[in-house]
Structure formats: C-alpha cells, structure tokens
Design an enzyme around this catalytic site. Sequence first.
Site, PDB file in Angstrom:
ATOM      1  CB  ILE A 205      52.965  53.741 -54.335  1.00 50.60           C
ATOM      2  CG1 ILE A 205      53.172  55.007 -53.526  1.00 50.60           C
ATOM      3  CG2 ILE A 205      53.160  53.984 -55.810  1.00 50.60           C
ATOM      4  CD1 ILE A 205      54.544  55.646 -53.747  1.00 50.60           C
TER       5      ILE A 205
ATOM      6  CG  MET B  28      48.844  56.297 -39.529  1.00 59.25           C
ATOM      7  SD  MET B  28      49.396  56.849 -37.902  1.00 59.25           S
ATOM      8  CE  MET B  28      50.932  55.994 -37.791  1.00 59.25           C
TER       9      MET B  28
ATOM     10  CG  ASP C 150      54.505  54.372 -35.916  1.00 58.33           C
ATOM     11  OD1 ASP C 150      54.698  53.286 -35.323  1.00 58.33           O
ATOM     12  OD2 ASP C 150      53.818  54.474 -36.954  1.00 58.33           O
TER      13      ASP C 150
END
Lengths: 534, 202
Positions: free
Chosen positions: A116, A121, A233
């Site tokens: 999906i 990464m 992040d």
Amino acid sequence: MSTNHCDQQLLDRVLSDQSEHPDSADVIAHLSHCTACQERLDLLAADSSWWECTREYLSEETEATLAGPSPPHTLILPVLAESTPPPPLAIDEYLDPPSHPEMLGRVGKYDVEREIGRGGMSIVLRGFDSELNRPVAIKLLAPHLASSGIARQRFIREARAAAAVVHDHVITIHGIETESKLPAIVMPLIAGPSLHGHVERHGTVDPIDIARIGIQIAAGLSAAHAQGLVHRDIKPANILLENGLSRVQITDFGLARAAHDANLTQTSVITGTPHFMSPEQAEGDTIDHRSDLFSLGSVLYFMATGQLPFTGTTTMGVLRKVYKATPTRIRELNPLIPQRLESVIDKLMEKSPDDRFETASELRQYLSDYLAHLQQPTARKPPRRLLTSAIRDRRRKWVLGSLAIVIGLLAVLFASRTGTQPKSAVERPTARPVIPDIDASLPTFAELGVVSSQSIDQELAQVTTEVNALEQRPPLPETPSNFPQEVSQLAAALSALEESRIAETDSTFYIEVQSINAALQQLEQTIPQPSPGF
Amino acid sequence: MDGAPETRASLILRLHDRDDLDAWQEFSEIYHPLVFRLARSKGFQHSDALDVAQEVLLRVAGAVERWEPDPEKGTFRGWLYRIARNLMIDFLERGRRSPLCDADHLIEMQVDPSSLESRTFDLAFQRQVFLWAADRIRPAFQEPTWQAFWQTAVVGESVAVVAEELDMSVGAVYIARTRVMQKLRTEVQRVIQDVECREVPA
C-alpha cells in the site's frame, strides 16, 4: 653570419623526419652552439604560445588546481545512448511463500494482501492477522537498508522502544517480526489519510483544529520523550488521521535513526524529506527532544499556510534554508491565523533549541489553554503572550522606523514653519528648529500609573481611525508634496505596533501608541486649512 | 573566435555517424575526463563524478545529431557545459548526492560564456586536449626523445642540464623536443584550432 646558419629547408627536414638524416650530425653539431638556429627551430615547431601552453597544461602543478587526476578510461559508444531504467523492485522476493495462493506472501504469521505504500526507508503492506481476524499494516525495512546489520538491529531496537510507548496518540505496535527476510513492524491498519494527504486535498486547517492536532501530537511526543525516545522524523506524512481531524496518531518512531545508521555505513544519502528537519539535524549536530519540537512547528506551519516553511530545488538548498532562513510570516500567507497561534509556531521554529518550548508537555499545556480560550473567548483568558525572536525583530524594526518617522516629521514641520514664518528663518538661518515637545508631551511611566488596557485600546482605535481618514483624504494642492508618504509611513508604524502588541507590556505599548498619536498630531498641523482666504 | 578555443566542428559532426568509432573514441577520451574533473571540482565523490561524466556523455551522445555548428547558438562546449551543470543538479536532486556537494553552488554556476566559471572550463578543456594529445603521441617516440621534450618544455629544466642527464648533445635535445612539439601541436589542432594560454584561475 647567416651563411653559417642552417637553411630553412634543412631545419624543416630535420623536424619532419623522424628517421636519422645524413646531414643530421652536422645540423646537431651546429644547433648545439647556435642560439639563433635553436630559436628558429623552436619557432618552426610551434610558436611561443604553444610552448607556453604546453608547459602550463602538462605540468603537474596544474593538476592540483583542476581537481586531480584523470578518471579511469571510459569509452562511450553511441549504442549505450539508450539507457534502461532499473527494473522495479519485486516485493514478493522479500516475503515468505504465501499460505494461500491469492495472497502475495507472508511475513511471520501475517498474510500479505498487497503493497500500500513505499517510502525512502520502508515498504508498507496491507496484511491480515488470521488469528485475531483483523487487518494490519506491516512496515518492512527497505531492502537497501536491511542489508546493513547495524540498521537491522537499530530498526528492531527502536521498534521495541516505540512499542513500549503506550499512548492514545502514538500508534500501537502489535508486534515486531525479526525472523522474516526483512525486519517488520506490525501495526493496526488506519483507514484515514495522513495529515499530509489531508492538507494537500483540503488546504489549510482552521486555528481550532491546528491547536487540537498540536495538542495531540505534543501529548504523544511527550509520552515518547519521557522514555528517552526522540522521533527524528516528525512530518505531516507521519501523522495519521482518524475520523477526519478528530484524532491523530504519530507513526514511524525511531525509523529515521535506523536509516541514519545504515547510511553511515553505506552512502551518505539523507533519506526522506528534509523539509521538516530541525536546524541541528540539518547541520548534523547532536539532537534531543527539542528537535522534534522544531519539526512539529514546521508541521503546524504547514497546516496553517498549506505551504512548506522551507523550500528549495535541492535537498542541500532546503537544508541550508532550514539552518539559516526565516520562513515567510504565517499571517502574511494566511491572515486568518491569530497572532498568538503564529507566535506558538514561531517559538517552536526558533533556530536555537534553547529558545523553543522546553518540553512537549509545556507546549501541550500552552495549546490547551489557548484552545480553551478560542472555544470560550469570554470565559477563558488566553495564555501569556510569547516573546519570539520574530517579534523582537519586528519591534526593533519598528523602533528604528518610528524614530526615522519622528525625525522626518520634525523636518517636515520645520520646513512648513519656516515657510510660513520667513522672518525668523532669515534671522536665524542656522538655528535649530523649534523642537515640538513630542517627548515632553509623552507621559512618563510614573505619570502613566496604571493604564487600563481598555483605554489603550480606545486610544489605539482613535489613532487608527484618524490615520485611515488621512489616508483616504484626497490630495489638496496646499498639502506638502511628501504628505501622502508621511501618512503611509505612519500607517505602517501603526500596523507594526499592533502586531507587536502581544509582546509588549501595557505601559510600553501605551507609550508607543502615544508617540504615534503625537506624530499624527504634528502631521495634521502641517495641513494648511483649505480656506479661500489663506 | 573571440578567444574561446572551439572544438573543431568536424569532430563533432563526425559523431553524427554512429559507426565512426574513431570519432566516438576521441570524443569520449577528451570529454569524459573533462566532465569528470568538473564534477570533482564541484565536490562530487569519485564514483559519483564517474556517473555524472558517463551520463553527460550519454546525454550528449543521444542529442549530438541535433547539434549543428552555429555561432548564434554558442559553442559545442558551451552546450556540453550546460548539460553537465543541469545533470549535476539533477543528480543531487535524485538524492544520490555526496556530502561535499552543494547544489546551490551548482545552481549558481554561470553558463554565460564570459563568466569566470565558463572561462575556467575553457581552460580545463584546453588542458584536457593537451593531456589527451600527449598521451596519444607518446608511443611514437623513443623514451630519450620524449624526456628531452618533457624535461625542457614541461618541467622547465635547461637544455644544457637535460642534455647532460640524457647523454645527448644540446643540438640533439633541441631536435628531439621540437619534433615532439610539432607532433603535439598537430594532434591538438585536430581538435582545437588555436590555443591560448592563461593562468588557470584557482
């Protein structure tokens, strides 16, 4: 003299002939001592610029100035001109064989239905947990990272740490697969889009929703930070939405760190988007939880404006801006954002971590107070005003600007007075102008005593109305030519003052309002009365 | 000619013939190291610079048929320089970047032929042609002949000293070095018409 020299033809022949010539012994003997012939021969081979160039271009010293030695030889042939793109990564290579033929494969005990999503990464799969009979999201560490043992271990370790954070706004981790070909994290399948998708589709987010989402992210970060886990992040794509905007969950804890480690051992590629990184990340400095606060600030900025705070055509360009540049002011991009919310975001996005909120929970508390105020403006007082470096900058500019205006007005005033009183100007040409006592007309702090913010607001409103009236005023032939300019400077000073209000104490703010008012009065005096008899 | 040595159109035009392997070989021998060094000077790592050079040449190879000598449109090398610059920027964009590189710096690279950057590239090109020509002609000479040339014309030793070292007469050193020089000039002139020697800006 010249009869002793070699003739031109002989020299030509010596030069062109690679083999030894019968005459050469004589020529060589002659050349050994005749400098004139030596020079002629040199010139015959190539003129002086060639000798110069040869020395310059072939010498080793030049090598150093032109970035080193030649590369290994490569032959480019025209047949190579049609380069082929690399074949797409076949994901089933990295899965265990499926237990049902209609499935793509298996990761641990989970059946994989399909892919999906794919990021720098990781690869996200839709899977099914047949024991608990529920769909799951399986996040695989990308193959290029998984080949690094350090990255693998880090990925697993960070996933375990993230699994230990149990919080409403941090995505639950069902399990970690370490024995599969690629290490994987198994999570609930969230049906909604990410915050990134939401903003792309629907544009900017309302202040109340920004505050609500900010509170939730801050709460989730706070729980993670309490366990020593820094996300690294935080970006809109890592904020998952459920039920519209009512509930958000943070995903991908610690993944960035695993990728970072892998890259240290492989190449120096920064994976993922650089747009939400903190300046200390951009610089490669050590980071702490406050780096997440900066990134959260960038996320709120993105929600408020629909734009990335730092843009550039290249990764390096973006990183440099993250480090150095001040993003476009939020209220310039979206005037519907209240000043206080703008200040919250500005404070989160301070370049120095020391200038940001200290912790995620401090931010959460502030935003909660603010949200309460937004929802019930009369019943709940807004939280204290924040002093950000953006506000300090604007104040500094305003002080300098208003100083310039006062000086400018004095000049105008002087000019107009000397114009109407030519006598005194002639008598005392070098005398200082009559200084209008602006300073004396201002109340001192002591005189001010306690000024109610209501009366400040009244005076501010009155000044604003008057300035607006002056701006609207049609130019009269009698008005000084720089009059419109003076008015617009005054208007600019006024709006700068209004902006800086949240940073000011009431007293200083009042003094500033008064000083503008004084300047306004002076300016109005320069307008000649349009009476026909004047 | 306004100073910038232009690649002889003939070599470039020969590239239109995809079967002219000699032309293609000369082309890659000259331009691949040139672009490689350009990329290195912009901070690309060795392997990345190789990739960049390879890709620039492939790009040129793919489009060279459309290139015609035309003073209006600028030089072949100017065209190549532009392609190299844009590809280096692309290269960083795709994330295969090296940490020493700064894309902003590349974006600021001036393609205007009169800019310092372009001038430096011109000089780097001339140098590359000299290096290439020297490589090509060297096998045609005996080692003492080559050394007579190299030590006097490049290293800058005096003829007398070199004659002594090589056990040759002064006259023989002169003959040797001028023979090499003449051949070098002929070879360089196959690629560029005129040379001009300037200090390479640091």
